[in-house]
Design a protein around this motif. Structure first.
Motif, mmCIF file in Angstrom:
data_model
loop_
_atom_site.group_PDB
_atom_site.id
_atom_site.type_symbol
_atom_site.label_atom_id
_atom_site.label_comp_id
_atom_site.label_asym_id
_atom_site.label_seq_id
_atom_site.Cartn_x
_atom_site.Cartn_y
_atom_site.Cartn_z
ATOM 1 N N ARG A 262 -10.698 4.419 -3.540
ATOM 2 C CA ARG A 262 -11.985 4.718 -2.903
ATOM 3 C C ARG A 262 -11.959 4.316 -1.430
ATOM 4 O O ARG A 262 -12.439 5.057 -0.562
ATOM 5 C CB ARG A 262 -13.099 3.976 -3.640
ATOM 6 N N HIS A 263 -11.390 3.146 -1.155
ATOM 7 C CA HIS A 263 -11.293 2.696 0.235
ATOM 8 C C HIS A 263 -10.430 3.638 1.056
ATOM 9 O O HIS A 263 -10.772 3.974 2.195
ATOM 10 C CB HIS A 263 -10.729 1.280 0.278
ATOM 11 N N ARG A 264 -9.305 4.076 0.493
ATOM 12 C CA ARG A 264 -8.425 4.995 1.220
ATOM 13 C C ARG A 264 -9.132 6.318 1.496
ATOM 14 O O ARG A 264 -8.982 6.901 2.581
ATOM 15 C CB ARG A 264 -7.153 5.230 0.414
ATOM 16 N N ARG B 177 -10.847 0.918 -6.791
ATOM 17 C CA ARG B 177 -11.476 0.576 -5.518
ATOM 18 C C ARG B 177 -10.556 0.825 -4.331
ATOM 19 O O ARG B 177 -11.002 1.216 -3.255
ATOM 20 C CB ARG B 177 -11.930 -0.887 -5.542
ATOM 21 N N THR B 178 -9.251 0.575 -4.513
ATOM 22 C CA THR B 178 -8.313 0.813 -3.420
ATOM 23 C C THR B 178 -8.278 2.285 -3.047
ATOM 24 O O THR B 178 -8.291 2.647 -1.864
ATOM 25 C CB THR B 178 -6.904 0.334 -3.803
ATOM 26 N N SER C 292 0.816 -1.225 0.000
ATOM 27 C CA SER C 292 0.000 0.000 0.000
ATOM 28 C C SER C 292 0.843 1.266 0.000
ATOM 29 O O SER C 292 0.295 2.372 -0.063
ATOM 30 C CB SER C 292 -0.930 0.003 1.217
ATOM 31 N N ARG D 156 -12.443 6.833 1.768
ATOM 32 C CA ARG D 156 -13.452 6.616 2.810
ATOM 33 C C ARG D 156 -12.813 6.488 4.181
ATOM 34 O O ARG D 156 -13.347 6.984 5.183
ATOM 35 C CB ARG D 156 -14.265 5.369 2.474
ATOM 36 N N SER D 157 -11.669 5.816 4.244
ATOM 37 C CA SER D 157 -10.975 5.676 5.516
ATOM 38 C C SER D 157 -10.524 7.037 6.050
ATOM 39 O O SER D 157 -10.665 7.328 7.247
ATOM 40 C CB SER D 157 -9.769 4.747 5.345
ATOM 41 N N THR E 254 -13.615 8.890 7.335
ATOM 42 C CA THR E 254 -14.062 8.341 8.618
ATOM 43 C C THR E 254 -13.186 8.848 9.751
ATOM 44 O O THR E 254 -13.678 9.208 10.824
ATOM 45 C CB THR E 254 -14.045 6.810 8.570
#
Length: 295
Positions: free
Chosen positions: A114-116, A111-112, A55, A118-119, A122
């Protein structure tokens, strides 16, 4: 309190002892030893280290037969962005007035990323209130919080606004739909119960491991609490007590943890023993609390 995941523990370790002091690459055996004290097996630690390298948070190198890990520039940016809240004097208070709204569009093939994103949202207190629309209390510094992602985000991928509640359109129901306030309360109470006991300083044989566990739990609590305005809480809201407990235990462990870390870093360049039994890395370690509160 959530179970401690290897990634949480490793980020806590690097955030506490590496990001500011630049001690050089850390041996894999040190990281495995610290996490084993927290109940994480060596295979899980190695797998998580591989994922952090993939990552872009960590870089892997080799010195002889030793595998070493160090923070990348991206890893330093990610951890430093979190530093203000982790170490700040008022970690559970909103940043300013009103509300910050965010909507974003990331292609399906990323997608990776997008996940980062969103994280990161949050961590800054955002929660989705309906499809594609995220809400956070206060005036969130999105420029700073998303800086580690800027090179990867497509142009105009994120749109953000600062807003205030309008008369006749109360925001209370949206807040209660986005965040379960009682769940947040239970997270605080679990943290307080775990770390307010003097025996918490002896959860592992090593002060370095215990401090890593403490910071990992603190990071999880900061992520769980979005810093809602006080009007949504009651007079017994436990967040101030959580902060007090964290600071006390962090200070209690500071000297012994720093000494252990320094010894392990120094040992990297020391000659290896050729004879005699192996000595576990934390065999002689005792925290100050262990000496003060013997079993």
């Amino acid at each position: 309190m959530r179970s401690r995941q290897p990634k949480q523990l490793l980020l806590a370790f690097f955030g506490e002892h590496v990001v500011d002091d630049s001690p050089g690459p850390i041996r894999a055996s040190v990281l495995i030893g610290v996490l084993e004290g927290a109940g994480v097996g060596a295979p899980a630690t190695r797998a998580t280290l591989d994922r952090l390298v993939h990552s872009g948070i960590l870089a892997r190198s080799r010195s002889g037969r030793e595998i070493l890990f160090s923070l990348t520039e991206h890893g330093v940016a990610v951890l430093r962005e979190a530093t203000y809240r982790v170490r700040g004097p008022r970690p559970f208070e909103p940043q300013g007035e009103g509300w910050t709204l965010v909507t974003f569009s990331i292609p399906e093939g990323q997608r990776t990323l997008r996940h980062r994103l969103r994280s990161s949202l949050t961590w800054e207190g955002f929660a989705p209130i309906r499809d594609g629309l995220w809400l956070a209390p206060g005036e969130v510094d999105l420029v700073g919080s998303l800086e580690p992602l800027q090179q990867d985000l497509p142009p105009n991928a994120v749109i953000a606004f600062h807003a205030r509640e309008l008369a006749g359109f109360p925001i209370g129901e949206s807040v209660r739909a986005a965040w379960d306030i009682e769940v947040i309360r239970r997270e605080h109470l679990a943290f307080i119960e775990m770390w307010s006991e003097p025996a918490a300083a002896e959860l592992a044989p090593s002060a370095l491991t215990v401090r890593t566990m403490l910071v990992a739990d603190w990071l999880a609590l900061l992520r769980a609490d979005p810093r809602l305005p006080p009007e949504f809480m009651d007079a017994e809201w436990p967040a101030p007590r959580s902060a007090e407990v964290y600071r006390h235990m962090h200070e209690e462990l500071a000297d012994a943890s720093a000494a252990e870390f320094a010894a392990l870093v120094t040992a990297r360049s020391a000659p290896k023993r050729q004879n005699g039994p192996a000595v576990p890395p934390f065999a002689a370690s005792r925290t100050r609390s262990a000496a003060t509160h013997p079993r």
